[in-house]
Scaffold this motif. Structure first.
Motif, PDB file in Angstrom:
ATOM      1  N   PHE A 214      46.471  26.478  40.507  1.00 54.01           N
ATOM      2  CA  PHE A 214      47.678  27.286  40.341  1.00 54.01           C
ATOM      3  C   PHE A 214      47.876  28.272  41.490  1.00 54.01           C
ATOM      4  CE2 PHE A 214      47.189  25.524  36.195  1.00 54.01           C
ATOM      5  CZ  PHE A 214      48.457  25.509  35.635  1.00 54.01           C
ATOM      6  N   GLY A 215      47.161  28.040  42.588  1.00 54.15           N
ATOM      7  CA  GLY A 215      47.320  28.895  43.757  1.00 54.15           C
ATOM      8  C   GLY A 215      46.743  30.284  43.571  1.00 54.15           C
ATOM      9  N   LEU A 216      45.724  30.398  42.724  1.00 56.21           N
ATOM     10  CA  LEU A 216      45.123  31.694  42.416  1.00 56.21           C
ATOM     11  C   LEU A 216      43.660  31.706  42.844  1.00 56.21           C
ATOM     12  CD1 LEU A 216      46.579  31.997  38.803  1.00 56.21           C
ATOM     13  CD2 LEU A 216      47.353  33.320  40.795  1.00 56.21           C
ATOM     14  N   SER A 217      43.106  32.913  42.948  1.00 54.55           N
ATOM     15  CA  SER A 217      41.710  33.072  43.326  1.00 54.55           C
ATOM     16  C   SER A 217      41.146  34.309  42.635  1.00 54.55           C
ATOM     17  CB  SER A 217      41.569  33.219  44.844  1.00 54.55           C
ATOM     18  OG  SER A 217      42.148  34.454  45.260  1.00 54.55           O
ATOM     19  N   ASP A 218      39.865  34.567  42.866  1.00 51.06           N
ATOM     20  CA  ASP A 218      39.243  35.776  42.315  1.00 51.06           C
ATOM     21  C   ASP A 218      39.985  37.028  42.757  1.00 51.06           C
ATOM     22  OD1 ASP A 218      37.417  34.024  41.297  1.00 51.06           O
ATOM     23  OD2 ASP A 218      35.705  34.760  42.468  1.00 51.06           O
ATOM     24  N   ASP A 219      40.443  37.027  43.991  1.00 42.70           N
ATOM     25  CA  ASP A 219      41.143  38.203  44.520  1.00 42.70           C
ATOM     26  C   ASP A 219      42.381  38.540  43.694  1.00 42.70           C
ATOM     27  OD1 ASP A 219      39.285  38.463  46.523  1.00 42.70           O
ATOM     28  OD2 ASP A 219      40.477  37.388  48.027  1.00 42.70           O
ATOM     29  N   ASP A 220      43.067  37.507  43.209  1.00 43.08           N
ATOM     30  CA  ASP A 220      44.261  37.745  42.389  1.00 43.08           C
ATOM     31  C   ASP A 220      43.893  38.386  41.056  1.00 43.08           C
ATOM     32  OD1 ASP A 220      46.539  36.439  43.941  1.00 43.08           O
ATOM     33  OD2 ASP A 220      45.098  34.805  43.868  1.00 43.08           O
ATOM     34  N   VAL A 221      42.742  37.979  40.514  1.00 42.05           N
ATOM     35  CA  VAL A 221      42.283  38.579  39.255  1.00 42.05           C
ATOM     36  C   VAL A 221      41.914  40.037  39.477  1.00 42.05           C
ATOM     37  CG1 VAL A 221      40.573  38.463  37.402  1.00 42.05           C
ATOM     38  CG2 VAL A 221      41.450  36.344  38.428  1.00 42.05           C
ATOM     39  N   PHE A 222      41.177  40.298  40.551  1.00 42.42           N
ATOM     40  CA  PHE A 222      40.757  41.678  40.835  1.00 42.42           C
ATOM     41  C   PHE A 222      41.943  42.569  41.218  1.00 42.42           C
ATOM     42  CE2 PHE A 222      36.573  39.559  42.029  1.00 42.42           C
ATOM     43  CZ  PHE A 222      35.982  39.873  40.811  1.00 42.42           C
ATOM     44  N   ALA A 223      42.992  41.969  41.772  1.00 40.57           N
ATOM     45  CA  ALA A 223      44.184  42.740  42.141  1.00 40.57           C
ATOM     46  C   ALA A 223      44.966  43.185  40.903  1.00 40.57           C
ATOM     47  CB  ALA A 223      45.083  41.913  43.061  1.00 40.57           C
ATOM     48  N   ARG A 224      44.720  42.490  39.779  1.00 37.80           N
ATOM     49  CA  ARG A 224      45.332  42.852  38.478  1.00 37.80           C
ATOM     50  C   ARG A 224      46.859  42.855  38.549  1.00 37.80           C
ATOM     51  NH1 ARG A 224      41.591  45.670  35.204  1.00 37.80           N
ATOM     52  NH2 ARG A 224      43.097  47.216  34.480  1.00 37.80           N
ATOM     53  N   LYS A 225      47.397  41.893  39.277  1.00 41.33           N
ATOM     54  CA  LYS A 225      48.844  41.780  39.407  1.00 41.33           C
ATOM     55  C   LYS A 225      49.323  40.491  38.743  1.00 41.33           C
ATOM     56  CE  LYS A 225      52.639  41.782  42.762  1.00 41.33           C
ATOM     57  NZ  LYS A 225      53.014  41.822  44.203  1.00 41.33           N
ATOM     58  N   VAL A 226      50.251  40.627  37.802  1.00 43.60           N
ATOM     59  CA  VAL A 226      50.772  39.472  37.076  1.00 43.60           C
ATOM     60  C   VAL A 226      51.904  38.831  37.877  1.00 43.60           C
ATOM     61  CG1 VAL A 226      51.855  38.678  34.947  1.00 43.60           C
ATOM     62  CG2 VAL A 226      50.171  40.521  34.870  1.00 43.60           C
ATOM     63  N   THR A 227      51.677  37.593  38.307  1.00 47.33           N
ATOM     64  CA  THR A 227      52.672  36.858  39.089  1.00 47.33           C
ATOM     65  C   THR A 227      53.173  35.662  38.282  1.00 47.33           C
ATOM     66  OG1 THR A 227      50.983  35.431  40.075  1.00 47.33           O
ATOM     67  CG2 THR A 227      51.493  37.509  41.229  1.00 47.33           C
ATOM     68  N   ASP A 228      54.165  34.967  38.801  1.00 45.75           N
ATOM     69  CA  ASP A 228      54.658  33.765  38.125  1.00 45.75           C
ATOM     70  C   ASP A 228      53.564  32.709  38.021  1.00 45.75           C
ATOM     71  OD1 ASP A 228      57.137  34.869  37.721  1.00 45.75           O
ATOM     72  OD2 ASP A 228      58.056  33.930  39.489  1.00 45.75           O
ATOM     73  N   ASN A 229      52.765  32.577  39.067  1.00 45.37           N
ATOM     74  CA  ASN A 229      51.668  31.612  39.030  1.00 45.37           C
ATOM     75  C   ASN A 229      50.654  31.983  37.943  1.00 45.37           C
ATOM     76  OD1 ASN A 229      52.893  30.336  41.155  1.00 45.37           O
ATOM     77  ND2 ASN A 229      51.051  30.204  42.418  1.00 45.37           N
ATOM     78  N   TRP A 230      50.398  33.268  37.814  1.00 42.48           N
ATOM     79  CA  TRP A 230      49.461  33.738  36.779  1.00 42.48           C
ATOM     80  C   TRP A 230      50.001  33.412  35.387  1.00 42.48           C
ATOM     81  CZ3 TRP A 230      44.583  35.152  36.345  1.00 42.48           C
ATOM     82  CH2 TRP A 230      44.179  35.768  35.158  1.00 42.48           C
ATOM     83  N   ARG A 231      51.290  33.630  35.199  1.00 36.19           N
ATOM     84  CA  ARG A 231      51.897  33.341  33.900  1.00 36.19           C
ATOM     85  C   ARG A 231      51.777  31.859  33.566  1.00 36.19           C
ATOM     86  NH1 ARG A 231      55.641  36.989  36.234  1.00 36.19           N
ATOM     87  NH2 ARG A 231      55.667  39.013  35.146  1.00 36.19           N
ATOM     88  N   GLU A 232      52.042  31.004  34.534  1.00 32.15           N
ATOM     89  CA  GLU A 232      51.934  29.564  34.299  1.00 32.15           C
ATOM     90  C   GLU A 232      50.489  29.155  34.014  1.00 32.15           C
ATOM     91  OE1 GLU A 232      54.458  27.451  33.935  1.00 32.15           O
ATOM     92  OE2 GLU A 232      55.715  29.239  34.105  1.00 32.15           O
TER      93      GLU A 232
END
Length: 371
Positions: A269-287
């Protein structure tokens, strides 16, 4: 059993159910379409030798009916205090489970409180505020104490409650040892490369609760299905609950440097650990979250199939526990899939409404063998 020994099940029923939920498998296209998890990513299956537990616990409970199960003799007043303390632990650390336990018969209540208190104490040693002061050998010592519990030699008053429960329901030690193994994983493992690995962890820390509690809930005498299928449904219940815990606690776990999400699926889904640690909800995160929630619901659906085959008196508390926990997933959706900065919870009024709904679900269907 190592994760690499796992194999996937591809049952037509499971595929049909998953498709009915609108989960489709396809690869990410050149247009950048968000991928959907395939059926094999929903149902990894590892031979955990559950049949051994089923056979031993079934045999033990058959012997218990003939008063042949070994009984632990303990002071009644001590036991009363022991169960009271276990109840307090359960009410403090697991409000959902505690609420459901209040709907059980007294003996089952006490057993659930004792089992939960034992598991909570290990979890606190691994994840609690004093975890940094614990050496890895403490789990070895805890396993030794477990052996003593099953031999009728409790170390402290809380252990006494579990000793009595083990004696009352002739429980098998294997599932308890596997739960300790799951806690060991938390001392050295903070990432899971795929769902195969995560499934094994979920089985150890929560699926084992299912195998432990089947004798407590009791298999209905009129049930026509195999004991193993009922145990499998109980394991699915535990897996679903743990997946729900993981999704609810993503943000909190990240603060401790842990990510209980399949790494390969994050990448899809184009995500990584960094996205989790950034704590930012994106469209990719929602999907990504939509698929993770769908997987948890898939396991709840599998778990539902076993409830009607348990003792009638256990139906309402089990349906209550399932629906209350499942509603946490709804809460995550209502938070717009923000489980990075928010913790999903179910309000008191909603819980009461769910209890009413669970009561209706627990009523036997007219014309069924369980009516």
């Amino acid at each position: 059993m190592e994760p690499n020994d796992a194999r996937f099940l591809h049952s037509k029923t499971s595929v049909a159910r998953t498709r009915a939920q609108g989960i489709k498998a396809h690869k990410c296209s050149s247009s950048g379409a968000i991928p959907r998890l395939s059926i094999k990513e929903f149902i990894p299956h590892t031979d955990l030798r559950v049949h051994e537990i089923v056979e031993r616990q079934s045999q033990a409970n058959n012997l218990a009916k003939q008063d042949a199960c070994r009984r632990a003799e303990m002071n009644p007043k001590l036991l009363e205090e022991a169960y009271k303390r276990c109840r307090n632990i359960c009410s403090e650390y697991a409000r959902t489970y505690y609420l459901a336990s209040l709907l059980m018969t007294e003996q089952r209540q006490k057993a659930i409180w004792a089992i939960y208190a034992w598991g909570t104490r290990i979890d606190e040693m691994v994840d609690g505020p004093n975890a940094v002061y614990m050496s890895k050998s403490f789990l070895d010592r805890w396993e030794e104490r477990l052996e003593d519990i099953f031999d009728g030699r409790p170390y402290d008053i809380l252990d006494a409650a579990l000793t009595d429960t083990v004696s009352n329901f002739c429980l098998d030690i294997k599932s308890f040892k596997e739960m300790i193994e799951g806690m060991r994983m938390d001392t050295w493992k903070s990432r899971y490369k795929n769902f195969q690995e995560l499934y094994l962890y979920c089985y150890y820390v929560a699926g084992t609760t299912g195998t432990i509690t089947v004798p407590v809930m009791g298999i209905a005498a009129e049930s026509s299905v195999s004991a193993k299928s009922i145990y499998n449904a109980a394991i699915h219940f535990g897996i679903a609950n743990q997946l729900t815990n993981i999704l609810r606690d993503v943000g909190e776990d990240a603060l401790r440097g842990r990510i209980y999400l399949p790494q390969d699926e994050l990448e899809q889904f184009g995500l990584s650990d960094d996205d989790v640690f950034a704590r930012k909800v994106t469209d990719n995160w929602r999907e990504f979250m939509k698929d993770q929630i769908a997987r948890a619901r898939f396991y709840y659906n599998l778990a539902e199939q076993g409830i009607s085959h348990l003792d009638k008196a256990s139906h309402w508390p089990l349906w209550s526990s399932l629906l209350l926990y499942q509603n946490i997933l709804d809460a995550i959706e209502n938070n717009d899939y923000d489980n990075l900065t928010k913790r999903a919870h179910v309000g008191k009024i909603k819980k009461l409404l769910i209890l009413s709904r669970a009561y209706k679900k627990a009523q036997p269907v007219p014309g069924s063998i369980f009516h």
